[in-house]
Scaffold this active site. Sequence first.
Site, PDB file in Angstrom:
ATOM      1  N   HIS A 159       5.693 -24.742  41.864  1.00 12.46           N
ATOM      2  CA  HIS A 159       5.416 -23.389  42.325  1.00 12.46           C
ATOM      3  C   HIS A 159       3.991 -22.958  42.008  1.00 12.46           C
ATOM      4  O   HIS A 159       3.352 -22.271  42.801  1.00 12.46           O
ATOM      5  CB  HIS A 159       6.408 -22.413  41.681  1.00 12.46           C
ATOM      6  N   SER A 187       8.040 -11.237  32.659  1.00  9.72           N
ATOM      7  CA  SER A 187       8.300  -9.802  32.703  1.00  9.72           C
ATOM      8  C   SER A 187       7.319  -9.141  33.663  1.00  9.72           C
ATOM      9  O   SER A 187       6.130  -9.485  33.695  1.00  9.72           O
ATOM     10  CB  SER A 187       8.154  -9.198  31.300  1.00  9.72           C
ATOM     11  N   GLN A 188       7.808  -8.179  34.400  1.00  4.27           N
ATOM     12  CA  GLN A 188       7.045  -7.592  35.487  1.00  4.27           C
ATOM     13  C   GLN A 188       6.101  -6.469  35.027  1.00  4.27           C
ATOM     14  O   GLN A 188       6.098  -6.083  33.875  1.00  4.27           O
ATOM     15  CB  GLN A 188       8.011  -7.050  36.544  1.00  4.27           C
ATOM     16  N   GLN A 237      13.405 -12.112  37.049  1.00  3.55           N
ATOM     17  CA  GLN A 237      12.740 -10.984  36.427  1.00  3.55           C
ATOM     18  C   GLN A 237      13.475  -9.678  36.718  1.00  3.55           C
ATOM     19  O   GLN A 237      14.252  -9.582  37.663  1.00  3.55           O
ATOM     20  CB  GLN A 237      11.298 -10.869  36.935  1.00  3.55           C
ATOM     21  N   TYR A 282       1.035 -26.515  43.074  1.00  2.00           N
ATOM     22  CA  TYR A 282       0.936 -27.049  44.439  1.00  2.00           C
ATOM     23  C   TYR A 282       0.695 -28.561  44.417  1.00  2.00           C
ATOM     24  O   TYR A 282      -0.013 -29.113  45.259  1.00  2.00           O
ATOM     25  CB  TYR A 282      -0.183 -26.337  45.214  1.00  2.00           C
ATOM     26  N   HIS A 298      10.147 -15.330  47.168  1.00  2.00           N
ATOM     27  CA  HIS A 298      10.969 -15.132  45.975  1.00  2.00           C
ATOM     28  C   HIS A 298      12.387 -15.543  46.349  1.00  2.00           C
ATOM     29  O   HIS A 298      13.343 -14.770  46.241  1.00  2.00           O
ATOM     30  CB  HIS A 298      10.911 -13.675  45.501  1.00  2.00           C
TER      31      HIS A 298
END
Length: 768
Positions: free
Chosen positions: A64, A339-340, A266, A67, A115
Site C-alpha cells: 500500500h 489514528s485519524q 481507523q 508501490y 479505502h
Amino acid sequence: MTSELTHALNTVDTVDRAAATPDHPQPFRELGLKDDEYQRIREILGRRPTDAELAMYSVMWSEHCSYKSSKVHLRYFGETTTDDMRKTMLAGIGENAGVVDIGDGWAATFKVESHNHPSYIEPYQGAATGVGGIVRDIMAMGARPVAVMDQLRFGAPDAPDTRRVVDGVVRGIGGYGNSLGLPNIGGETVFDASYGGNPLVNALCVGVLRKEDLHLAFASGTGNKIILFGARTGLDGIGGVSVLASETFGGDESGAAGRKKLPSVQVGDPFMEKVLIECCLELYAGGLVVGIQDLGGAGLSCATSELASAGDGGMRIELDAVPLRAANMTPAEILSSESQERMCAVVTPENVEKFMAVCRKWEVLATVIGEVTDGDRLQITWHGETVVDVPPRTVAHEGPVYERPVQRPEAQDALNADTTAKLPRPSTGEELKATLLALVGSPHLCSRAFITEQYDRYVRGNTVLAEDADGGLLRVDETTGRGIAISTDASGRYTALDPYTGAQLALAEAYRNVAVTGATPVAVTNCLNFGSPEDPGVMWQFSQAVRGLADGAAALGIPVTGGNVSFYNQTGTTAVLPTPVVGVLGVIDDVKRRIPTGFGDEPGETLMLLGDTRDEFDGSIWAQVTADHLGGLPPRVDLAREKLLAEVLTAASRDGLVSAAHDLSEGGLIQAVVESALRGEAGCRIVLPESADPFVALFSESAGRVLVAVPRTEESRFRAMCEARGLPATRIGVVDQASEVIEVQGLFTVTLEDLRSTSESVLPRLFG
C-alpha cells in the site's frame, strides 16, 4: 483489543531465535515482510532491527505504501508526459496530491484514494476515514478542501451481505463529508458479484488555493522543529496498510476473521478534522509552515520518514512527547498507529510560539516532538533510549521493487470470443419498451437518489452543478466566476474484456463528462483497483491498464498528476473485476455559461446526437441485465474524437449554442434521453434515422457521443460549427415542455412518471 500487528510486535524480540529455525513461525512475516525483505533490513542497518524499526519498515515497505509491485509500470506515466503537458502542473506524481494552475492566480489540487478493505470489515468507519484521509492529503498541499466525490463498487444487490456494506459505507461517507461541510458533487455506484467479498470505496477530494500558497512535504533547515498537531494517538488503525490493505481476504472477514482485523480500521472524528482544516489554513496564511505532511497510512512512520527523506538533513524525534489516548502503548505501536485527524509540520524556532497560538485558538492539540538535524539519519528516542536509527530514504523511498511475472490469462481468448452476437435482441416497439424499463428498473441503471440524497451537495454555496452522478461543477472565484469541473469514471466490465481499452474508455468518459459541463479538461488522477499482484494474470491486466491510461492522457494532451494503487482486492482466489478509476479535472472561465443536464430551458429545443453509433454491445449493461453476460470486446475508443467533442462543447458553451448536454455511456442514447428528460421534467419526441436499427440506435454503448439540446434559433449555427470541425451531428428529436412522455416515433411511448417510479423505487426497495 489486540490486532495482528500488535501481537507480532509484542513477539518481535524472538525474530533472531526464530530465524535460526526456519520452520519456526517468523514474527516479521506477521508484519507483512518477506524473508528476503527482512534480511535486506538487516543489511541496511548492519544489525538486527529493533521492534520499532521493524514496525516502520514493515508498514512503509507494504504494498500500500511502497508501490513495490507497481513502480516498474507506473514509471510509464512519466515517460509519456511531455513538457507541454507539464506546463500547468505545479505538483505531480510523488506528492500528496496533484496540483495544476487553473488561471487568475488560482490552483486546484485533487486526488482519489482507496479505502477498500477497511470498508468491508467496518463499513461506516472504513468509508468515513477514507473521506477523512483524502481530505487531509488535499490540506497538506496548502489548499482548502472544497468538495468530495466517491466511486463505490458493491456485490450483487440481492446478496446477503451487500445491504450491510452499502448501508455502512453510504452513512460513513455522508456522516463524515456532511460534518466537514464539504459538498459531495458526484461519483458512481456499481453492483457486481465480483465485489461481493471485497467492495471498492474510492474517495476523491478537490481543493483550491492561490498558487503562492502551495506547500510540499519536506523537512528542511537544521534546528527547525517538528510539531505534531491534531488528535491524540491511539491503538486504532494499527496495521491498516500492512496487515489489512496489503493482503488478500481469506473469505470469512464478515465473521470472526473480520472482527480480528477490526483494530486495523481507523476511527474518525469529522468535527476534529473540521477545526484542523481551519487551523491549517490560518497557519498557511501566517507563513508559519516550512513543510507539512498528513498522517494517514503508516501514521508517524510515514510522516517522519517521508519528511526526512524529502528534506536536506536528518531528523530527531522524541516519541514519548507524542500525546496518547491509550495507556501502555509501545514505541512500535505509536509509530504504526493510523489514528485519524493528525498532521505533522516543520516550523522554524522563531515561529513555534505563533504556531502554537494558532492551534490554541482553534483548540487543536499541538506538541513539539523533535527537530531537523544536520545529519542523514532519522533517530527516534523513547524515554531517552534510541529505538530507531535509520537512513530515512531506505524507509520511505528505497523499499523493494518487484518485477512481478506478467502473463496474459489463458482464459482471455475464450472471454473475448464469447460475444453478444448470440443473444436475442428486441425488435418490436413493445420489446424495445420492455427492454428500456428493464434497464431503468435494474440496480445497474436505476436512480442513485437514495444514495446521493444522503449527501449534502450544495453546502458552502459554490456548487454550480451536481445534478446527477456523472460529474460536478464548482465556483472557485466569486469575483470572476472561474470554476472547476470534476468527473470520475470506471468500467470493470470493459477492463476485464480489454484492460488497455477499458482504462482508456474510463478516461474518455470522465473527460467527456467534464466537457459536457462546458469546462475544458486539464488534468487526470487515478485509483487503480486490482487483485493480487502475485497473480501474473492480474499483473497483465494492471500493466495494460497503466499503459492504456498513460497513452490516453498523452493523446488528449493532459497530464496524469498522481494517483493510488490498490492491490489484493480479492477473496481467496477470486479477484474483483479490474477497476481503474479515472478522475478528470476541468476549468471553466465563467460558471454562468455552464451547460446543465436537463431539458427544458428553451421552448422546442432540438435534440442532436454528436458522434457515430456502432453495433457495440459486448460488456454492455444490456448484456448484463438481460442475459447476465460478460464477453467479447469493449467499444472502440477514439481519443481524437473525444478531444474534438470537448472543443465543440466548450465553443458551444461560450456562444450559447447548447442549452443541455449529456454524455452517452451505459445504456446508450435512450438512457441519456431518460435522464435528461427526468432532470428537466420535460418530455420529448425521438425520431431515429430511417436507416438505423432501432435497437442499436437506442441501446448501443459506443463511446465518443454526446446528446445535446440546441435552441431552435441556434440550430443552423450549431450545425455549421459541427460541419466545419468534422463532427457528425444528427438531428434526432425535439423537446416538448408541455409533454410528460418520451415518444420514440413509430415504436413506443413511455410516461415520465412510469420511468421515474420505476427508476427511483429500486434502491429503496433493496436497501431502504
